[in-house]
Every structure is written in structure tokens, then in C-alpha cells.
Design a protein around this motif. Structure first.
Motif, PDB file in Angstrom:
ATOM      1  N   ARG A  10      -5.075   7.950   1.788  1.00 44.68           N
ATOM      2  CA  ARG A  10      -3.796   7.356   2.208  1.00 44.68           C
ATOM      3  C   ARG A  10      -3.417   7.991   3.536  1.00 44.68           C
ATOM      4  N   ARG A  75      -8.751   3.215  -0.953  1.00 42.23           N
ATOM      5  CA  ARG A  75      -7.477   3.320  -0.229  1.00 42.23           C
ATOM      6  C   ARG A  75      -6.355   3.106  -1.239  1.00 42.23           C
ATOM      7  N   ASP A  78       0.799   2.830  -0.256  1.00 38.04           N
ATOM      8  CA  ASP A  78       1.926   3.764  -0.206  1.00 38.04           C
ATOM      9  C   ASP A  78       2.861   3.639  -1.405  1.00 38.04           C
ATOM     10  N   TRP A  93      -1.271  15.161  -2.750  1.00 40.48           N
ATOM     11  CA  TRP A  93      -1.842  14.648  -1.506  1.00 40.48           C
ATOM     12  C   TRP A  93      -1.938  15.793  -0.515  1.00 40.48           C
TER      13      TRP A  93
END
Length: 134
Positions: A10, A75, A78, A93
Motif C-alpha cells: 500500500r 495491492r 486504502d 504497516w
């Protein structure tokens, strides 16, 4: 040993998971008998992060000290957040450039170095078509 390993991407970040009091690592796990590595990647990602219905792309093999990693990339939008699942107590993350200083497994550090173009897979490896990640 064979392991399906997933790079969840991301923006400029990579998803890491950890057991309680364990090192951070990329999501993934061993293949069950007669299970393909692609099926293992999908199953492990769901079990560890509750992430589902994502397109996984095989990118390369990475040979660790005792494990052959089949590395996939996904991917992550969001608006979708991973939730720790079976065996995992934490998800986080981390910016790709910060992996060098994070408390991660040796294989995780090596796989991310290959991803960033800073190294090559250990031992004989096959790479699929190049993947533009960042």
C-alpha cells in the motif's frame, strides 16, 4: 520446507504480521499436503489478516536458510484494513525503506531487499515478469 509468502503493498508500505512477542514477518505459511502454493497464499492471508478477494501475483522464489519462499504480491486498497487472525496477534504497516531497522525475520528482510532491487534471491531462483511496486 516450502512456504507461500505474501507482500501486501500500500503506497510505500508493506504489511507485517507477528505472533505475540514474535518478530515481524510477511504474512504466509507452509503449504498443506497436495495444496498449491497459490492456494496456500490465499488461505494463509485470510487466516492471518482476514484479507480476502485480493488479486495475488506471483513475483519470485526466495531461498532462505531452510525454507523456499514462493513470494506473491497484493495491492491492498486504502479502505481495507487487515485484522489479526489465527496465530497472529499484531498487524502493522511499515515503510519499505524502514524494513532494514525493523525487528523482522531474516527472510523478510531479504525478500524486501529483492523487492527494492537491493539484492537477489539466495540460491537458484526464478523470477516472473517484473512487478512495479512503488
Amino acid at each position: 520446507k516450502q512456504r507461500a509468502t505474501i507482500l501486501c503493498l500500500r503506497a510505500n508500505s508493506i504489511l507485517l504480521v507477528a505472533r505475540s512477542n514474535g518478530r515481524w514477518a510477511l504474512p504466509g505459511g507452509r503449504c498443506k499436503p497436495s495444496e498449491s502454493v497459490a492456494a496456500a497464499a490465499i488461505r494463509e492471508l485470510l487466516e492471518e489478516t482476514q484479507l480476502t478477494d485480493l488479486a495475488l501475483h506471483y513475483i519470485f522464489e526466495f531461498w532462505g536458510a531452510r525454507t523456499r519462499h514462493y513470494v506473491f504480491a497484493a495491492r491492498i486498497p486504502d479502505d481495507i484494513e487487515p485484522v489479526p487472525g489465527r496465530e497472529i496477534s499484531r498487524c502493522r504497516w511499515v515503510r519499505a525503506k524502514d524494513i532494514h531497522s525493523a525487528w523482522v525475520s531474516v527472510s523478510t528482510r531479504g525478500i524486501v531487499q529483492v523487492l527494492l532491487g537491493e539484492g537477489s534471491p539466495v540460491g537458484p531462483a526464478r523470477r516472473s515478469s517484473p512487478l512495479r511496486v512503488f
